[in-house]
Scaffold this active site. Structure first.
Site, PDB file in Angstrom:
ATOM      1  N   HIS A 125       0.874  -1.183   0.000  1.00 48.65           N
ATOM      2  CA  HIS A 125       0.000   0.000   0.000  1.00 48.65           C
ATOM      3  C   HIS A 125       0.913   1.236   0.000  1.00 48.65           C
ATOM      4  O   HIS A 125       2.035   1.174   0.523  1.00 48.65           O
ATOM      5  CB  HIS A 125      -0.833  -0.048   1.285  1.00 48.65           C
ATOM      6  N   ASP A 200       3.256  -4.433   8.180  1.00 46.92           N
ATOM      7  CA  ASP A 200       2.037  -3.639   8.032  1.00 46.92           C
ATOM      8  C   ASP A 200       0.874  -4.615   8.202  1.00 46.92           C
ATOM      9  O   ASP A 200       0.573  -5.411   7.312  1.00 46.92           O
ATOM     10  CB  ASP A 200       2.049  -2.993   6.640  1.00 46.92           C
ATOM     11  N   GLN A 203      -4.281  -5.221   7.077  1.00 42.95           N
ATOM     12  CA  GLN A 203      -5.269  -6.177   6.552  1.00 42.95           C
ATOM     13  C   GLN A 203      -5.192  -7.542   7.228  1.00 42.95           C
ATOM     14  O   GLN A 203      -5.963  -8.438   6.882  1.00 42.95           O
ATOM     15  CB  GLN A 203      -5.085  -6.358   5.031  1.00 42.95           C
ATOM     16  N   LYS A 226     -10.331  -0.629  10.729  1.00 44.42           N
ATOM     17  CA  LYS A 226     -10.533  -1.818   9.884  1.00 44.42           C
ATOM     18  C   LYS A 226     -10.894  -3.038  10.727  1.00 44.42           C
ATOM     19  O   LYS A 226     -11.067  -4.129  10.201  1.00 44.42           O
ATOM     20  CB  LYS A 226      -9.264  -2.106   9.077  1.00 44.42           C
ATOM     21  N   CYS A 365      -4.690   2.441  -3.706  1.00 45.32           N
ATOM     22  CA  CYS A 365      -3.478   2.984  -3.079  1.00 45.32           C
ATOM     23  C   CYS A 365      -2.300   2.030  -3.250  1.00 45.32           C
ATOM     24  O   CYS A 365      -1.520   1.819  -2.299  1.00 45.32           O
ATOM     25  CB  CYS A 365      -3.694   3.279  -1.587  1.00 45.32           C
TER      26      CYS A 365
HETATM   27  C1  PLP Z   1      -2.177  -2.952   3.577  1.00 42.79           C
HETATM   28  C2  PLP Z   1      -2.556  -1.571   4.017  1.00 42.79           C
HETATM   29  N1  PLP Z   1      -1.628  -0.808   4.598  1.00 42.79           N
HETATM   30  C3  PLP Z   1      -1.915   0.430   5.038  1.00 42.79           C
HETATM   31  C4  PLP Z   1      -3.173   0.957   4.888  1.00 42.79           C
HETATM   32  C5  PLP Z   1      -3.435   2.347   5.380  1.00 42.79           C
HETATM   33  O1  PLP Z   1      -4.366   2.322   6.407  1.00 42.79           O
HETATM   34  P1  PLP Z   1      -4.849   3.693   7.045  1.00 42.79           P
HETATM   35  O2  PLP Z   1      -5.471   4.465   5.926  1.00 42.79           O
HETATM   36  O3  PLP Z   1      -5.840   3.286   8.075  1.00 42.79           O
HETATM   37  O4  PLP Z   1      -3.660   4.359   7.583  1.00 42.79           O
HETATM   38  C6  PLP Z   1      -4.162   0.216   4.268  1.00 42.79           C
HETATM   39  C7  PLP Z   1      -5.499   0.786   4.044  1.00 42.79           C
HETATM   40  O5  PLP Z   1      -6.282   0.331   3.272  1.00 42.79           O
HETATM   41  C8  PLP Z   1      -3.841  -1.096   3.831  1.00 42.79           C
HETATM   42  O6  PLP Z   1      -4.751  -1.850   3.236  1.00 42.79           O
END
Ligand code: PLP
Length: 407
Positions: A125, A200, A203, A226, A365
């Site tokens: 992401h 990270d 998910q 989430k 993203c």
């Molecule tokens: C794999 C992953 N990393 C990071 C993020 C960023 O999350 P946030 O917008 O809550 O910071 C997301 C959001 O969809 C994600 O799917």
């Protein structure tokens, strides 16, 4: 073998007020859970109760309301810590995964030089790309990518990790491919090369029991929204031996042990990383969300969502003229990205919305991944434990209808 408790989905759905509404005259089918999950009444109540009965700032007040707010805020650290098998002082509240990763990139960046490299993967992401890109621009370090194979899995036979790698930061579960990455194996490679290992978990933590000791991660970032919690509250877990040595990146109230006209000393962890008034009700409501998840059981959630994803994969594969991204089975969960050949994903999402179905369409993203996948954008259906096979059937039927419209 451990018995997995079956979930009573009908009963569970009653806990989520938003799910019973109609959208465009149709029953809402919410399949955008990877973007953000819906909230059960218990979490909504936790926020309301805070504002109705003990709204107050934390760590400063001597009065009863302030003491209660502080206690609940501290308990939230503890609840999150237990949930991922960490210690209370290892939990830093941030706004979201993005802020957690940025905090790391700033704080760890102090020790990075132009001789070093940082390793991420092609399936990240933007939140786990740009902070490292910027760090590399600041320091002259090299940003390297672990490649993905045709199936959408990481090519771990040829990783660019070497003795000069200082940081390896990867997604546990890809928000586009649904791939569950073998984090333990990657931790091993990173640690053999004396690199810090960051996961990270945006998910994965909502779906899978994540034990930071088991996966041997040095830092873990995830978002409350989430996993049934409210927006604006996120978590950064860090091993205390590292957090203690790291410098804070935000400065101000609540993070000091002493301040003079000339200088300041920092409070202990985690306070040294939590400058200013925090998202108090967010942390308390996240603790409530974790209680809800634990009550269902993370194993039950994981098993149910994996089954539902397998079922959805089968249904979508039955359609003609569809491209599905990521592994078709095995190490994947919770979401399926796809394109109906010849139809723009935004058109697909718009027509599905008319049927009451919420899916995501766009680059998710993950623009570098889109490039690797040779597409501009995709549609993504993402599931949580309150979704049903009937909803998946309706999605598949509606996709056929969309294809009919564009014939
Ligand atoms: C794999 C992953 N990393 C990071 C993020 C960023 O999350 P946030 O917008 O809550 O910071 C997301 C959001 O969809 C994600 O799917």
């Amino acid at each position: 073998m451990k018995q997995i408790k079956q979930l009573d989905i009908e009963k569970i759905r009653n806990d989520f007020p938003i799910l019973s509404q109609k959208v465009n005259g149709k029953n809402l089918i919410y399949l955008d859970n990877s973007a953000t999950s819906q909230k059960p009444q218990k979490v909504i109540d936790a926020i309301t109760e805070y504002y109705k009965s003990y709204n107050s700032n934390v760590h400063r007040a001597i009065h009863s309301l302030g003491e209660k707010a502080t206690l609940k805020f501290e308990e939230a650290h503890e609840k999150v810590a237990k949930f991922i098998n960490a210690e209370k002082e290892e939990i830093i509240f941030t706004r979201n995964t993005t802020e957690s990763l940025n905090l790391l990139a700033y704080s760890l960046g102090k020790n990075i030089t132009s001789k070093d490299n940082v390793v991420i993967t092609e399936m990240e992401h933007h939140s786990n790309i740009i902070p490292w890109q910027q760090l590399c621009k600041r320091t002259g370090a090299e940003l390297r990518y672990i490649k993905i194979d045709k199936e959408g899995k990481l090519d771990l036979k040829n990783t660019p990790i070497d003795n000069n790698t200082k940081i390896v930061s990867i997604a546990h579960v890809s928000n586009v491919l649904g791939t569950i990455n073998p984090v333990k194996e990657i931790a091993n490679i990173a640690h053999k090369n004396k690199a810090l290992f960051i996961v990270d978990g945006a998910q994965s933590v909502p779906h899978i029991k994540v034990d930071v000791k088991d996966i041997e991660v040095d830092f873990l970032a995830f978002s409350g929204h989430k996993m049934l919690g409210p927006t604006g509250i996120g978590v950064l877990y860090g091993k205390k031996e590292y957090l203690k040595k790291m410098n804070p990146v935000f400065f101000g109230g609540g993070m000091i042990s002493n301040v003079t006209k000339e200088d300041a000393q920092w409070a202990d962890i985690p306070n040294k990383f939590e400058a200013g008034t925090p998202n108090i009700e967010g942390a308390i409501a996240l603790a409530s969300a974790i209680e809800y998840l634990e009550n269902l059981g993370m194993d039950s959630i994981n098993s149910y969502v994996k089954d539902l994803t397998t079922y959805a994969m089968k249904k979508l594969l039955e359609l003609n003229n569809i491209t599905i991204y990521g592994p078709e089975n095995g190490d994947r969960t919770a979401l399926i990205s796809f394109n109906l050949i010849g139809i723009h994903p935004h058109d697909v999402a718009q027509l599905l919305d008319k049927e009451g179905i919420a899916v995501r369409a766009g680059h998710m993203c993950a623009k570098p991944l889109m490039q690797v996948m040779d597409t501009q954008s995709v549609c993504r259906a993402s599931f949580y434990f309150y979704n049903t096979k009937q909803e998946v059937d309706f999605l598949a039927d509606s996709l056929k209808k969309v294809q009919g419209v564009f014939k």
